[in-house]
Design an enzyme around this catalytic site. Structure first.
Site, short mmCIF file in Angstrom:
data_model
loop_
_atom_site.label_atom_id
_atom_site.label_comp_id
_atom_site.label_asym_id
_atom_site.label_seq_id
_atom_site.Cartn_x
_atom_site.Cartn_y
_atom_site.Cartn_z
N ASP A 49 0.83 -1.20 0.00
CA ASP A 49 0.00 0.00 0.00
C ASP A 49 0.86 1.25 0.00
O ASP A 49 2.01 1.24 0.46
CB ASP A 49 -0.96 0.01 1.19
CG ASP A 49 -0.26 0.02 2.54
OD1 ASP A 49 0.67 -0.79 2.73
OD2 ASP A 49 -0.64 0.83 3.42
N GLU A 107 0.01 -1.05 5.85
CA GLU A 107 1.08 -0.58 6.73
C GLU A 107 0.94 0.91 6.99
O GLU A 107 1.19 1.38 8.11
CB GLU A 107 2.45 -0.89 6.11
CG GLU A 107 3.64 -0.62 7.04
CD GLU A 107 4.14 0.82 7.01
OE1 GLU A 107 4.89 1.21 7.93
OE2 GLU A 107 3.77 1.57 6.08
#
Length: 426
Positions: free
Chosen positions: A94, A157
């Site tokens: 991400d 994350e």
């Protein structure tokens, strides 16, 4: 003794750059969690062709997980010819939003002048690509290696890791006996080893008021004004006190060797949804403030919280009608792996080999997924090491140097060799 391994990585320089560019072209923006599935499947398909067994794990029920935005993680594993330890390379797929100010397409994967540009190039799709090439090159040169290699692409994350490493750690994917050593290729610079991070406490403070007509505010109680008193107390008391606290942790940059607190957001009264209409004339009866407190190894979490709560309690005693609630969002203890731990020692040897210098040992100013490997998986032989310049992360025209990726891949391959075999015979 590593000449053959190095040549294999050098020969795949262009492939590494293109792999990074391909990963950037998946706009895995978080929030909301776009393109997680196609990016995970791209990684899984590539690694399956190399003989890895591939699993896709959806973090059902975690924050943000919906059928539209499923939290899809991929873990690939290749078992060697004989028993031995497992080395796991973990990268998050991400990225944060692109924002303004770009001179290139942030999701174009532009390769130019020895760099790959795009959102996530540095943080951390370049590191993911480097770890894949490092592992594949090691397998090509030494097909009879012992133990196992794992590569994962995990999600969320940037928003705390709850749909990624935290979820997987809870399922045993980051614990012994499955995994022994973890390398997270975050962008902490190619000659640095990141041993851990500062602690973090996120919390939401809400001040209470009483709604009334905006033309007669004296009949109500303004929650925003109460929050103003909180902010003033923070400015006068808390921020100066935090700035006086220092640490022995080798945090980079130097300004982060002190305690810090950021005001993440503030919301009170009229929301933006009235636009392009008109606001309503109300006295706000609620105001919410989100704080992001980063603390040091020398501090205790109870004391960190107590500094804030003591200010709020004092205001409640001294300020008429002041009332508040405080809610924990997340807390993570400071973390620091020892320099002589196996994974840190192995990567240090790689840095000496490639750069002919001693590595710099650092601590990250912000947390990353090592926190979940340690606190949930109870696996402490974990570090962050990867290409990329930390200061470029989350900024416009983010880039990663191709030479940096090549050199970091060599370091990772040496570390892999030492951890799995102890000696390379290629």
């Amino acid at each position: 003794m590593y000449d053959k391994l190095f040549k294999t990585i050098d020969d795949r320089r262009d492939e590494m750059a293109e792999l990074t560019a391909e990963l950037i072209r998946f706009p895995t923006i978080n929030p909301p969690g776009d393109a997680y599935r196609p990016c995970a499947e791209y990684l899984g398909n590539r690694l399956a062709k190399r003989g890895f067994g591939v699993e896709y794990i959806r973090a059902v029920g975690t924050p943000g997980d919906t059928d539209r935005y499923p939290r899809i993680n991929v873990i690939a594993r290749f078992d060697g010819r004989t028993a031995g330890p497992t080395v796991h390379f973990n990268s998050h797929i991400d990225v944060v939003e692109a924002g303004e100010g770009w001179s290139v397409d942030p999701f174009g994967g532009v390769i130019r002048d020895g760099r790959v540009y795009g959102r996530g190039a540095c943080d951390m799709k370049g590191g993911l690509a480097a770890s894949i090439i490092a592992a594949e090159a090691f397998m090509d040169v030494n097909p009879d290696f012992p133990g196992a290699i794992e590569i994962s692409g995990t999600v969320d994350e940037e928003s705390g890791g709850f749909g990624g490493v935290a979820y997987l750690a809870g399922k045993g994917y980051f614990s012994r006996p499955r995994v022994d050593h973890v390398i997270i290729p975050e962008p902490l610079n190619k000659d640095r080893i990141c041993l851990g991070h500062r602690g973090v406490w996120w919390a939401e403070i809400e001040t209470k008021g009483e709604i009334a007509h905006g033309s007669m505010p004296f009949l109500g109680d303004c929650a925003v004004r109460h929050m103003g008193a909180v902010l003033e107390a923070f400015e006068q008391e808390l921020f100066p006190a935090l700035d006086r606290k220092t640490t022995r942790m080798p945090v980079v940059p130097e300004g982060a060797r002190r305690s810090t607190m950021n005001i993440n957001s503030i919301h009170g009264g009229q929301t933006d949804d009235f636009r392009p209409g008109l606001p309503s004339p109300n006295v706000p009866d609620s105001c919410r403030l989100t704080i992001d407190r980063r603390f040091l190894l020398e501090e205790k979490i109870d004391d960190v919280k107590g500094e804030v709560i003591s200010i709020l309690d004092r205001l409640k005693r001294e300020r008429k009608k002041f009332d508040y609630e405080i809610r924990d969002i997340m807390e993570v203890q400071p973390l620091m792996t020892e320099r002589d731990a196996p994974v840190a020692s192995a990567i240090a040897q790689g840095i000496r080999e490639i750069f002919d210098k001693e590595p710099e040992y650092v601590i990250s100013p912000g947390t990353y997924d090592q926190k979940h490997v340690a606190r949930i998986g109870h696996l402490y032989d974990c570090i962050a090491y990867g290409p990329g310049i930390l200061d470029l992360a989350h900024r416009p025209d983010e880039w990663v140097g191709i030479d940096d990726m090549v050199q970091s891949a060599k370091v990772m391959a040496i570390g892999l060799d030492i951890l799995l075999r102890g000696q390379f015979n290629g």
